[in-house]
Enzyme design. Structure first.
Site, PDB file in Angstrom:
ATOM      1  N   LEU A  44       0.857  -1.180   0.000  1.00 29.26           N
ATOM      2  CA  LEU A  44       0.000   0.000   0.000  1.00 29.26           C
ATOM      3  C   LEU A  44       0.896   1.234   0.000  1.00 29.26           C
ATOM      4  O   LEU A  44       2.100   1.128   0.252  1.00 29.26           O
ATOM      5  CB  LEU A  44      -0.916  -0.002   1.230  1.00 29.26           C
ATOM      6  CG  LEU A  44      -1.937  -1.139   1.288  1.00 29.26           C
ATOM      7  CD1 LEU A  44      -2.641  -1.151   2.629  1.00 29.26           C
ATOM      8  CD2 LEU A  44      -2.949  -1.020   0.155  1.00 29.26           C
ATOM      9  N   SER A  45       0.316   2.413  -0.252  1.00 30.83           N
ATOM     10  CA  SER A  45       1.166   3.605  -0.313  1.00 30.83           C
ATOM     11  C   SER A  45       1.903   3.823   1.005  1.00 30.83           C
ATOM     12  O   SER A  45       3.032   4.303   1.007  1.00 30.83           O
ATOM     13  CB  SER A  45       0.346   4.838  -0.687  1.00 30.83           C
ATOM     14  OG  SER A  45      -0.641   5.104   0.277  1.00 30.83           O
ATOM     15  N   GLU A  46       1.278   3.441   2.120  1.00 28.26           N
ATOM     16  CA  GLU A  46       1.957   3.554   3.422  1.00 28.26           C
ATOM     17  C   GLU A  46       1.600   2.384   4.334  1.00 28.26           C
ATOM     18  O   GLU A  46       0.459   1.919   4.345  1.00 28.26           O
ATOM     19  CB  GLU A  46       1.554   4.843   4.158  1.00 28.26           C
ATOM     20  CG  GLU A  46       1.821   6.116   3.414  1.00 28.26           C
ATOM     21  CD  GLU A  46       3.276   6.502   3.320  1.00 28.26           C
ATOM     22  OE1 GLU A  46       4.100   5.905   4.065  1.00 28.26           O
ATOM     23  OE2 GLU A  46       3.580   7.396   2.523  1.00 28.26           O
ATOM     24  N   THR A  47       2.593   1.938   5.092  1.00 24.18           N
ATOM     25  CA  THR A  47       2.372   1.039   6.221  1.00 24.18           C
ATOM     26  C   THR A  47       2.882   1.746   7.467  1.00 24.18           C
ATOM     27  O   THR A  47       4.013   2.234   7.499  1.00 24.18           O
ATOM     28  CB  THR A  47       3.092  -0.302   6.032  1.00 24.18           C
ATOM     29  OG1 THR A  47       2.551  -0.964   4.883  1.00 24.18           O
ATOM     30  CG2 THR A  47       2.930  -1.198   7.248  1.00 24.18           C
ATOM     31  N   CYS A  79       3.408  11.178   7.187  1.00 32.45           N
ATOM     32  CA  CYS A  79       2.295  10.660   6.395  1.00 32.45           C
ATOM     33  C   CYS A  79       0.996  10.921   7.150  1.00 32.45           C
ATOM     34  O   CYS A  79       0.765  10.355   8.213  1.00 32.45           O
ATOM     35  CB  CYS A  79       2.441   9.165   6.117  1.00 32.45           C
ATOM     36  SG  CYS A  79       1.025   8.560   5.173  1.00 32.45           S
TER      37      CYS A  79
END
Length: 286
Positions: A44-47, A79
């Site tokens: 995903l775009s961020e974890t 983020c």
């Protein structure tokens, strides 16, 4: 070893819209290389990784935690949507009893609180300064072709380039724009841009959204990010000055889309509020 993991759609109250983030709850320190391996696996775009700061800490009762964010390619200093997702896991899944949560991060202490069905993030507000077109002309051309650019600003703190398209363009023009973000990597010659924001002015009648945006970060392995809190830490500063407003409603026009409620504060920070939907609960087995 089992690590609780959640997928949370941020800046939406509908599953499968907004911006998805994975959130991992760490009972103890994780080997450094595993953070990136897990983030790459989640894809995903961020974890986000929430960690206890002291041995006696509890995800239900404690109010302060460590927080780190990783894209599939590397760690990032801030983020917004994964912070919103992290707060949602603690407030809604873990039933954390505190009214305010504090996250210790690479961008300092960030706070999250619940207000009327939204989670409000207290984020840094980043100023963007006028940018000379000539220096980034090739990148602009790769992003928007021959479209009219009305304004150009750069945020040195976040390395984000803000491109404001002409006020003659409607939201639909921004939504329908075909952007080949992979081309940005060769078109960006300065070495100083790590994120590209495209934005247009919203409805001037006072109803609806004040501004619209899309965000691209191929330098971090994210071609287009669906809804981006950190980009709005730059956009909030820019549009507050342009519109003469401190309270704004924004919409990020990605395919998934997401809405952000913005309140620019007098102390150099910004409150960004959004809703969330928890769509997956499970465990990573290491």
């Amino acid at each position: 070893m089992q690590i609780p993991v959640f997928t949370v759609d941020a800046f939406t109250n509908q599953p499968f819209s907004g911006n998805p983030a994975a959130v991992c709850l760490l009972e103890s320190d994780l080997n450094e290389d595993l953070h990136q391996k897990i983030a790459t696996e989640m894809n995903l775009s961020e974890t986000a990784f929430i960690r206890k700061l002291k041995p006696g800490d509890d995800f239900t009762k404690s109010s302060c935690f460590g927080l780190r964010w990783f894209t599939p390619a590397n760690e990032v200093p801030l983020c917004g949507h994964a912070t919103l997702a992290s707060a949602a896991v603690l407030f809604h899944v873990q039933k954390n009893t505190n009214s305010v949560l504090t996250f210790v991060t690479l961008s300092g202490e960030l706070k999250a609180r619940q207000v009327k069905g939204h989670i409000v993030l207290d984020l840094p507000l980043y100023t963007a300064y006028p940018q000379e077109l000539k220096e980034v002309e090739e990148l602009i051309k790769a992003a928007v072709g021959d479209m009219i650019v009305q304004d150009l600003h750069y945020s040195p703190d976040t390395k984000k380039l803000l491109v404001r398209l002409s006020d003659t363009y409607e939201r639909s023009v921004l939504e329908e724009l075909k952007v080949g973000a992979q081309r940005f990597l060769s078109a960006e010659k300065t070495g100083k841009v790590k994120g590209l924001i495209l934005t247009v002015k919203g409805n001037s009648s006072g109803k609806g959204h004040d501004f619209y945006s899309r965000y691209f970060a191929p330098w971090y392995g994210v071609l287009e990010d669906p809804v981006t809190g950190s980009a709005h830490a730059v956009l909030s500063s820019y549009w507050s000055e342009q519109l003469g407003k401190k309270e704004m409603l924004a919409f990020q026009c990605s395919r998934r889309g997401g809405e952000l409620k913005i309140s620019v504060r007098d102390d150099g920070r910004v409150d960004i509020a959004g809703q969330t939907a928890v769509v997956l609960k499970g465990n990573l087995t290491l």
